[in-house]
Design an enzyme around this catalytic site. Structure first.
Site, PDB file in Angstrom:
ATOM      1  N   ARG A 138       0.231  -1.385   0.458  1.00 46.32           N
ATOM      2  CA  ARG A 138      -0.079   0.128  -0.499  1.00 46.32           C
ATOM      3  C   ARG A 138       0.496   0.984   0.085  1.00 46.32           C
ATOM      4  O   ARG A 138       0.634   2.333  -0.335  1.00 46.32           O
ATOM      5  CB  ARG A 138      -0.436   0.062   1.009  1.00 46.32           C
ATOM      6  CG  ARG A 138      -1.926   1.575   0.459  1.00 46.32           C
ATOM      7  CD  ARG A 138      -3.453   0.834   2.411  1.00 46.32           C
ATOM      8  NE  ARG A 138      -4.203   0.024   1.357  1.00 46.32           N
ATOM      9  CZ  ARG A 138      -4.935   0.317   1.412  1.00 46.32           C
ATOM     10  NH1 ARG A 138      -5.650   1.363   0.307  1.00 46.32           N
ATOM     11  NH2 ARG A 138      -6.576  -0.408   0.851  1.00 46.32           N
ATOM     12  N   GLU A 149      -9.938   5.571   7.846  1.00 48.38           N
ATOM     13  CA  GLU A 149      -8.705   6.028   7.195  1.00 48.38           C
ATOM     14  C   GLU A 149      -8.474   7.009   6.287  1.00 48.38           C
ATOM     15  O   GLU A 149      -7.221   8.191   6.695  1.00 48.38           O
ATOM     16  CB  GLU A 149      -7.756   4.501   6.460  1.00 48.38           C
ATOM     17  CG  GLU A 149      -8.236   3.395   7.169  1.00 48.38           C
ATOM     18  CD  GLU A 149      -7.278   2.548   6.078  1.00 48.38           C
ATOM     19  OE1 GLU A 149      -7.742   1.807   5.131  1.00 48.38           O
ATOM     20  OE2 GLU A 149      -6.689   1.820   6.645  1.00 48.38           O
TER      21      GLU A 149
END
Ligand code: MTE
Ligand code: LUZ
Ligand code: MOS
Length: 749
Positions: free
Chosen positions: A304, A706
């Site tokens: 990520r 997030e």
């Protein structure tokens, strides 16, 4: 609508792991953990502990019936150290006693004979030794080598980012209870009930159908319980298996801080190339991730980082390389953003570096390079971009130039206090990057009194996912929210769950719930069609607890209909499955379409630095945020505010400190500073972006868990700008920018 848990939270009535009533005969576990970061474990001496008051049994690696292994992605993590210790805090033995206190005191009587080995704490040192968790990963777009040759300006540098302690209010813990025929029920404070189930099966040697995992809610997880709840659940389950007694372990704060991993620290090298018009033409970046002693979730976190290494920008030539480096720290793990923030920080440093050298504002470079619709991310996905829209709408509302001007005017008039402003665009991909994880199931029961119960794989950890799931059911059935109850997350009701993570829990589990409710709704409307003698079920709908025909309320209420349907032997339950359509990723080419969609936003952050003391305050964080269309603004605004403060904490004051022996010195709240109410920005402004694009979010309400954390990165650069307004300096890109570091940059000795 308020979070459905808010009343029981405020009254102190919400049930967490430590509130579960205990069964008679429960034993209390405590772990004896490694006092050193690296060494050969030659012997464990537990004789004195065995004699200690109330001690029932002591368990070491050799006692395990199943495999001594809890590594989910890579099998490199023993539950209990056998021949070697890899980090300070690594569990070595389990003490079981009749009280928590006796277990803890007895654990202190255990001694281990450990032959010290050299500990490695620096990821670059590990990389130089070739000690990697997985082979390096790479993303390539265009051709950086040739592109740099065409650039008018090229800048290179290095950045450091530290870890972050999760500091969930509820520490890790589990309670295992023996069942029939060797079965075990585990209550766990976990984001991943199935992950716990799998790990417990491995260490006990039992089949998954013999292990039940149940989760009521968590007092926060933030990623720290995506994988790292497993160990404590395994410890309790193994102890239950060996003693046939219920076993509980709820960690003390200092045990938790010492034994669990944190956000990954990164050390990175960047090279950025621009043309004369400030277009970023080429970007090369190398990430050294400090993975800790075992893989845990480091590989997908590393990935990520690559996915978000260009943040909200379009850069035609990118080479991004990432190394996951094995060190002798506790295994680092998921933390809100999951490597994304680390990738974004580096590109923002590169832009700040270029801006400083070119004498322009970073905002000018940022604005100029925002990704457009139709442009390509380095991993092949084509953007449906709101980057520019969030910037321009934010600008219209907040007037970025004016905020900068106010800071400049303030600075001209103030000698010892300086203001700094920075922009922070954010682009975060929603979906687990591992495509198969993007699936979920929901079990919906309509009871004959008309009340509705929903079970899904989502874990409530304060983020309000249960409220959103209840809203989906209530909306589909046209019922008041009180008619719907979301039950505990339980592996017997919902199997093979993905963890509640990647901000995708409401989308995945909400969509599955929507499908289940729609199926039941269709059945009920067919029954209603007969009862209200309507020509077509298509004319009928549910609202306010009644059946409506062509929008008008009929006399048929929900409860009567439900009972009637039951008497007609119509199925009032449904178990539905949802899998995100259209996503894929191929690691052999490192290209694909991994994300259902992206969440965009632009924040402006303003700070004031006290240049005599090095202290600072965040004056404001104002953002234009892409909600799609929020289904719950109270919950979503709470997520944004909390995310921003957590991001600020990471970038400014939270300093995880391991010494070179790998010993955690910031092991308590007296030595580890987290944001408190006084650290909260004086103003948090949230402007919802208005667009009406279709997306794959549940009820078009984009994931929010997030992405806002990354607005906090802006504070780092705002402080840097304030420092530079006081003195002509160029602080190293070394986060967090603690008051101590600020002071050292303000006054060179
Ligand atoms: N909010 C609260 N209050 N507590 C948490 O533990 N975890 C965050 C975020 N917001 C968290 C939170 C993280 S790391 C994630 S991935 C998402 O919530 C997960 O929930 P969601 O998928 O329902 O957004
Ligand atoms: N967990 C995971 C995550 O396993 N895969 C992901 O892509 C992810 N992303 C964010 C947070 N947790
Ligand atoms: Mo969140 S880091 O995906 O648990």
């Amino acid at each position: 609508m308020k979070n459905l848990d808010s009343k029981s939270h405020v009254r102190g009535e919400s049930v967490y792991l430590d509130d579960i009533p205990l069964i008679q005969g429960t034993l209390y576990a405590c772990v004896f953990d490694s006092p050193v970061a690296h060494g050969k474990l030659n012997a464990v001496d537990a004789k004195e502990a065995e004699q200690y008051e109330g001690v029932y049994k002591i368990i070491t690696a050799k006692d395990l019936i199943g495999e001594n292994q809890i590594g989910g992605i890579i099998p490199d993590e023993p539950l209990l150290a056998d021949s070697e210790v890899h980090f300070q805090g690594m569990p070595i033995a389990i003490v079981l006693a009749d009280s928590e206190e006796n277990a803890r005191k007895a654990a202190k009587k255990i001694a281990a004979e450990i032959e010290p080995l050299e500990p490695v704490t620096d990821p670059r040192v590990a990389a130089a030794k070739g000690d990697l968790i997985i082979p390096p990963k790479k993303f390539i777009l265009g051709d950086t080598e040739n592109a740099f040759a065409t650039c008018d300006h090229v800048f290179a540098g290095r950045t450091e980012q530290n870890g972050q302690e999760h500091l969930y209010i509820e520490t890790q813990g589990a309670y295992a209870v023996p069942g029939e025929n060797g079965a075990i029920k585990v209550y766990s404070s976990t984001q991943g009930p199935t992950a716990v189930q799998r790990a417990v099966c491995r260490v006990t040697g039992l089949a998954m159908h013999q292990i039940e995992v149940d989760v009521q809610r968590l007092g926060g997880g933030f990623g720290g319980k995506e994988d790292q709840a497993n160990a404590w659940a395994c410890i309790c389950a193994v102890a239950t298996q060996l003693t046939k007694r219920p076993v509980k372990y709820a960690l003390h704060r200092m045990e938790d801080m010492r034994m669990t991993g944190k956000r990954h620290p990164y050390s990175s090298d960047y090279k950025i190339g621009l043309d004369k018009d400030l277009n970023i033409v080429a970007y090369e970046v190398t990430f050294y991730q400090n993975a800790g002693a075992s893989a845990d979730l480091s590989p997908p976190v590393l990935e990520r980082t690559l996915f978000h290494c260009t943040n909200s920008y379009f850069i035609p030539n990118v080479t991004a390389t990432a190394y996951s480096c094995r060190t002798n720290l506790p295994p680092n793990t998921a933390f809100r953003g999951f490597g994304g923030p680390q990738g974004m920080f580096v590109i923002e440093c590169a832009i700040a570096h270029a801006a400083e050298k070119l004498g322009v504002s970073a905002a000018e470079i940022q604005r100029k390079n925002l990704i457009f619709d139709g442009e390509e991310f380095p991993y092949g996905q084509i953007a449906e971009s709101e980057a520019i829209t969030t910037w321009t709408q934010g600008d219209e509302k907040y007037n970025f130039a004016q905020l900068q001007k106010e800071a400049d005017e303030f600075n001209a008039a103030s000698k010892y206090f300086k203001k700094g402003v920075a922009m922070m665009p954010v682009c975060f991909g929603i979906s687990f990057t591992k495509t198969p994880m993007n699936q979920a199931r929901s079990l919906v029961h309509v009871y004959t009194d008309g009340s509705v119960a929903v079970s899904t794989g989502a874990v409530e950890m304060g983020q309000g996912v249960n409220t959103k799931i209840a809203q989906v059911a209530a909306k589909t059935f046209g019922l008041p929210i009180e008619k719907v109850r979301v039950h505990t997350t339980n592996t017997q009701r919902i199997a093979n769950t993905s963890p509640t993570a990647a901000s995708a829990a409401a989308d995945l589990n909400g969509k599955a719930t929507q499908i289940a409710c729609e199926t039941i709704r269709t059945r009920l409307l067919e029954v209603a069609q007969k009862l209200v003698e309507s020509a077509s079920a298509l004319d009928l709908s549910f609202a306010d607890g009644f059946v409506h025909r062509n929008g008008e309320r009929t006399s048929l209420d929900w409860q009567t209909l439900v009972m009637d349907a039951h008497l007609s032997r119509v199925n009032l339950s449904e178990h539905a499955h949802y899998a995100t359509p259209g996503i894929n990723f191929d690691w052999t080419t490192a290209k694909g379409h991994p994300f259902a969609y992206h969440v965009y936003g632009t924040a402006v952050v303003g700070v004031t630095v006290d240049c005599l003391r090095g202290r600072y305050e965040v004056d404001y964080v104002k953002c234009c945020h892409d909600f799609g269309s929020s289904m719950n603004t109270e919950v979503d605004y709470g997520q944004i505010e909390g995310g921003i403060v957590q991001g600020l904490g990471w970038m400014t004051m939270e300093e995880v400190f391991y010494d070179t022996d790998g010993k955690l010195r910031s092991n308590a709240l007296s030595t580890y500073k987290v944001p408190d109410i006084y650290s909260v920005p004086k103003e948090i402004g949230i402007l919802p972006l208005e667009t009406n694009r279709e997306n794959l979010a549940v009820l078009n309400s984009k994931a929010v868990g997030e992405p806002p954390l990354m607005y906090g990165i802006g504070a780092y650069f705002a402080i840097r700008n304030a420092v530079k307004a006081f003195t002509d300096c160029s602080p190293d890109f070394d986060a967090p920018f603690t008051p101590e570091k600020v002071l050292l940059n303000l006054h060179t000795l």
